[in-house]
Design a protein around this motif. Structure first.
Motif, PDB file in Angstrom:
ATOM      1  N   LYS A  11      -6.299  -0.993  -9.608  1.00 10.84           N
ATOM      2  CA  LYS A  11      -5.942   0.056 -10.569  1.00 10.84           C
ATOM      3  C   LYS A  11      -4.424   0.183 -10.625  1.00 10.84           C
ATOM      4  CE  LYS A  11     -10.077   2.868 -10.198  1.00 10.84           C
ATOM      5  NZ  LYS A  11     -10.719   3.905  -9.374  1.00 10.84           N
ATOM      6  N   PHE A  12      -3.900   0.496 -11.809  1.00 11.21           N
ATOM      7  CA  PHE A  12      -2.440   0.569 -11.965  1.00 11.21           C
ATOM      8  C   PHE A  12      -1.802   1.514 -10.943  1.00 11.21           C
ATOM      9  CE2 PHE A  12      -2.489  -0.909 -16.649  1.00 11.21           C
ATOM     10  CZ  PHE A  12      -2.425  -2.221 -16.228  1.00 11.21           C
ATOM     11  N   GLY A  13      -2.497   2.636 -10.689  1.00  7.01           N
ATOM     12  CA  GLY A  13      -1.969   3.595  -9.714  1.00  7.01           C
ATOM     13  C   GLY A  13      -1.758   2.934  -8.364  1.00  7.01           C
ATOM     14  N   LYS A  14      -2.693   2.078  -7.992  1.00  8.85           N
ATOM     15  CA  LYS A  14      -2.576   1.386  -6.711  1.00  8.85           C
ATOM     16  C   LYS A  14      -1.441   0.372  -6.744  1.00  8.85           C
ATOM     17  CE  LYS A  14      -6.191   1.001  -3.457  1.00  8.85           C
ATOM     18  NZ  LYS A  14      -7.242   0.185  -2.820  1.00  8.85           N
ATOM     19  N   GLN A  15      -1.273  -0.302  -7.869  1.00  8.15           N
ATOM     20  CA  GLN A  15      -0.207  -1.287  -7.973  1.00  8.15           C
ATOM     21  C   GLN A  15       1.162  -0.602  -7.947  1.00  8.15           C
ATOM     22  OE1 GLN A  15      -0.927  -4.905 -10.430  1.00  8.15           O
ATOM     23  NE2 GLN A  15      -2.820  -3.934 -11.105  1.00  8.15           N
ATOM     24  N   ILE A  16       1.240   0.581  -8.577  1.00  7.56           N
ATOM     25  CA  ILE A  16       2.501   1.337  -8.533  1.00  7.56           C
ATOM     26  C   ILE A  16       2.790   1.779  -7.097  1.00  7.56           C
ATOM     27  CG2 ILE A  16       3.582   3.515  -9.234  1.00  7.56           C
ATOM     28  CD1 ILE A  16       2.122   3.145 -11.961  1.00  7.56           C
ATOM     29  N   LYS A  17       1.731   2.217  -6.422  1.00  7.55           N
ATOM     30  CA  LYS A  17       1.896   2.649  -5.035  1.00  7.55           C
ATOM     31  C   LYS A  17       2.378   1.486  -4.151  1.00  7.55           C
ATOM     32  CE  LYS A  17      -0.782   5.643  -2.032  1.00  7.55           C
ATOM     33  NZ  LYS A  17      -2.127   6.186  -1.769  1.00  7.55           N
ATOM     34  N   PHE A  18       1.844   0.311  -4.442  1.00 11.81           N
ATOM     35  CA  PHE A  18       2.265  -0.898  -3.720  1.00 11.81           C
ATOM     36  C   PHE A  18       3.771  -1.119  -3.890  1.00 11.81           C
ATOM     37  CE2 PHE A  18       3.292  -5.425  -3.837  1.00 11.81           C
ATOM     38  CZ  PHE A  18       2.653  -5.949  -2.725  1.00 11.81           C
ATOM     39  N   ALA A  19       4.242  -1.023  -5.152  1.00 10.88           N
ATOM     40  CA  ALA A  19       5.672  -1.196  -5.424  1.00 10.88           C
ATOM     41  C   ALA A  19       6.468  -0.126  -4.684  1.00 10.88           C
ATOM     42  CB  ALA A  19       5.940  -1.121  -6.922  1.00 10.88           C
ATOM     43  N   ASP A  20       5.992   1.097  -4.743  1.00 11.06           N
ATOM     44  CA  ASP A  20       6.680   2.206  -4.100  1.00 11.06           C
ATOM     45  C   ASP A  20       6.813   1.972  -2.597  1.00 11.06           C
ATOM     46  OD1 ASP A  20       7.906   4.741  -4.072  1.00 11.06           O
ATOM     47  OD2 ASP A  20       6.037   5.631  -3.328  1.00 11.06           O
ATOM     48  N   ARG A  21       5.716   1.521  -1.993  1.00 15.68           N
ATOM     49  CA  ARG A  21       5.707   1.291  -0.554  1.00 15.68           C
ATOM     50  C   ARG A  21       6.684   0.170  -0.165  1.00 15.68           C
ATOM     51  NH1 ARG A  21       2.163  -1.528   2.001  1.00 15.68           N
ATOM     52  NH2 ARG A  21       0.867  -1.794   0.168  1.00 15.68           N
ATOM     53  N   ARG A  22       6.789  -0.837  -1.020  1.00  9.92           N
ATOM     54  CA  ARG A  22       7.712  -1.945  -0.747  1.00  9.92           C
ATOM     55  C   ARG A  22       9.150  -1.615  -1.145  1.00  9.92           C
ATOM     56  NH1 ARG A  22       7.865  -6.662   0.930  1.00  9.92           N
ATOM     57  NH2 ARG A  22       8.448  -7.758  -0.966  1.00  9.92           N
ATOM     58  N   GLY A  23       9.354  -0.495  -1.877  1.00 12.95           N
ATOM     59  CA  GLY A  23      10.712  -0.137  -2.275  1.00 12.95           C
ATOM     60  C   GLY A  23      11.179  -0.821  -3.548  1.00 12.95           C
TER      61      GLY A  23
END
Lengths: 449, 449
Positions: B391-403
């Motif tokens: 889900k896009f929300g999860k992909q955004i969270k992934f980016a956020d977590r990686r900075g």
């Protein structure tokens, strides 16, 4: 380039050779960072226990000991002491340790590149040094790592190698699951033993490998024949799948391996055409790989050995129940650079970073010359100032001997001129604005024509 | 940043800390190359004979031995065997060996920078590691080397340090000829012995140094008093000359040293104002210096010790009758970076090189996403592609977590949008032309405000 190292196996480059190595390293770094890999370095030293953790290794390890040991201990390194220190022999084992130690600080999947020296006390020969530089990329997951990263990492490496001034190359890719499933499917259960024998194929030939399989692993003629037949399969597209199927072996792990390798080759055919082959003879010896395995040859330089190897490892790093599967590839930078240099495959546009020598009119003009140099450097033009106000002819000769293309003159009236000592052309120039042609601004490394 | 190294004295940086170190290394390299210094590296290993060539050294050396020694020799390194291998403890001794070995291939005066790890088996403490990175510049002549290079090299280092994200600093400069001439002029002939005692001034104080001078070197009260008085002189301009003259000592070597130090300080007052002091207490211990000597402190961090040291050496390298005098300075990169990190003096704009994550619409869109990523990378934008179509929300969270600051979306109709996940702003974008703001293109390292 026929110089030999003063210590066998420990190559050192001349400044103009180092320019080639730097170009290779800069190009790799740029490609890796464009793909989101972070730089790390690990210490050069691991404990012997850490290095030998996976049991017997076939690498020759250098142990360390303090010459001036003030505890009066004998100055020795002891293989039996797991806390003794030794130099790392690759970057994968230290990286696995680093991931486990720092897991709480890393965002997974963690992508890193690592460019460092490693040491192996092996007998030096062409393409094999005792101290050499490796450039590694790995992606490591926490618990799981999607297979897609196996595909990605092969493509990143193909892109990185394509950006280097090297001959054409081929990534030769296989899959351990495919091989192990196949051996299991034909009734050879010591799959590691079979891999070890197959790994000797290039060195000792098919007949001797067949003997080994029969004498050491109890294989029948038919089993040995099938194992060897698998290893002959080599395709530039996914047709290897049908060729394996045609051998009539059934096994779940084989299916999984076939599917994985198919994905890698399919993507490579599309995104790195002509650079990747499925090569079912690739085994990667005793190493820790569990799926994808890769070796890379330079076309026309196959006897140099693999210039980039690696693969998937699912069990190298763990912390209690927590597993960190990874996939990575390692470029043998020293092996590549040695070959580039010995075959004179590239040339550097000049031998020093300096573009301009500011000549001295009189010994008192040194400070004014430094002001001019500072203005040039402010625009990214590498500049030296002469140390002595010798005759201009001598200062020009000095620049020529150092390989500096331009000499800057300022007369007593403050009139500036710059001379291209290659063409002899001398023009008026303003230190606040003059810039050499783009191609003279930096040292350029180009493929020798 | 309170992590401790898992092996005492062998620091390792987290990826975001390594970004700071890389920034320091890149900045130094850029400055050095702008001044016409060529890169070289020497092997990590020297023979024990080479390392101990100058007699007793005060550095703790790590010897090497092969753990799997197939000649059946005891696995040990032997201080008595001059051919045994050991890790280098600085970059000056290996550089001197390199110059002698390659003299026929180098254009003199040869300017080189060298950035490598060195090893010393000392007791680890704040600012002192067992494995650390040094960044050296040296200029070496064939037969002679004009004194002007002593001036130049101090200015290059001041410029390099000024370009780093570090606190204010001071180069503290002295001259061995000045000190030795002065000691000789007052009748203390064991000038090396006096230097060794004066070198202890900061550690044990003036009273104890006076005692040493009297008990070990037979100095009178007056001689000890004068030697100590010389060491108290510290000026930001050339007024040290008058202060030394006022002590009434006459000696030719003293005059030569005064003149040399005056030239360095004069140029520094003009070209690096406030960064350099004449400090007549600087001795540089047992080392091989013969003229200019330099130590450098960070203002407010004096207890860290010198972050950049070196000087003139006229006799380190020779080949038969041929001498190669040199002058060089060495920056303690690991010491500097440790302090920058532990005091949080800088910040990185993000923790990974990646600027953009290309999200996946479906698992089948991976290849199309790679095409978009390739377009962005072609313009220098570091880009990753998601591995799974979560889900896009999860992909955004992934980016956020990686900075990663930007996420790229492509819908089924091929419409592209890019989201700045810090502001939440999402705009239409064309993969062929979109570029982030300059400040988001690369990781930036800035001084913490």
């Amino acid at each position: 380039m026929a110089r030999t190292a003063s210590l066998s196996g420990f190559p050192e480059w001349l400044p103009q050779e180092r320019l080639v190595e730097l170009h290779v390293l800069d190009t790799l770094r740029k490609t890796f960072e464009l793909h989101g890999f972070s730089s790390i370095e690990t210490r050069a030293v691991e404990t012997v226990g850490q290095l030998l953790r996976k049991g017997e290794i076939d690498k020759e390890v250098y142990g360390l000991s303090r010459l001036q040991d003030d505890e009066g201990e004998a100055a020795k390194s002891d293989k039996a002491d797991p806390n003794a220190l030794a130099l790392h022999f690759d970057l994968t084992v230290p990286f696995a340790r680093y991931v486990v130690e720092n897991a709480g600080y890393l965002a997974f999947p963690f992508r890193r590149y690592q460019i460092q020296k490693v040491w192996r006390g092996e007998r030096p020969q062409e393409g094999r040094a005792r101290e050499f530089t490796q450039a590694d990329i790995d992606i490591v997951g926490d618990g799981e790592l999607p297979f897609r990263y196996d595909v990605e990492i092969a493509l990143v490496i193909a892109e990185a190698l394509r950006a280097l001034p090297i001959p054409d190359f081929r990534l030769r890719i296989n899959n351990r699951k495919l091989a192990e499933g196949f051996y299991r499917g034909i009734g050879l259960t010591d799959t590691a033993g079979v891999l070890r024998s197959i790994d000797k194929l290039e060195k000792i030939g098919a007949a001797k490998v067949a003997e080994l399989l029969k004498s050491e692993l109890g294989a029948t003629d038919e089993q040995a024949g099938l194992a060897l037949e698998l290893a002959t399969i080599r395709t530039e597209d996914t047709s290897f799948v049908d060729q394996v199927r045609a051998l009539g072996v059934k096994d779940d792990l084989l299916d999984e391996g076939l599917n994985e390798l198919e994905q890698v080759i399919q993507a490579a055919v599309q995104r790195a055409p002509g650079k990747v082959v499925a090569d079912l003879s690739i085994a990667r010896g005793l190493d820790y790989y569990t799926g994808t395995v890769v070796e890379t040859v330079l076309v026309g330089h196959e006897q140099l050995g693999s210039i980039c190897s690696g693969g998937r490892y699912d069990a190298l790093a763990s912390k209690g129940n927590r597993r960190f599967p990874g996939v990575g590839l390692s470029i043998g930078v020293t092996r590549l650079v040695s070959r580039i240099l010995s075959q004179e495959l590239v040339k550097a546009s000049r031998s020093v970073p300096t573009a301009v020598l500011v000549a001295l009119n009189s010994d008192d003009s040194w400070s004014a010359a430094q002001d001019i140099a500072a203005q040039l450097r402010g625009r990214g033009i590498a500049t030296e100032v002469a140390a002595k106000a010798e005759k201009f002819g001598k200062q020009i000769k000095f620049a020529d001997r150092r390989g500096i293309p331009f000499v800057w003159f300022t007369d007593d009236d403050g009139k500036h001129q710059v001379k291209d000592i290659r063409s002899g052309e001398q023009i008026d120039a303003d230190p606040a604005s003059w810039t050499p042609d783009e191609e003279d601004l930096y040292v350029r490394i180009t493929t020798a024509g």
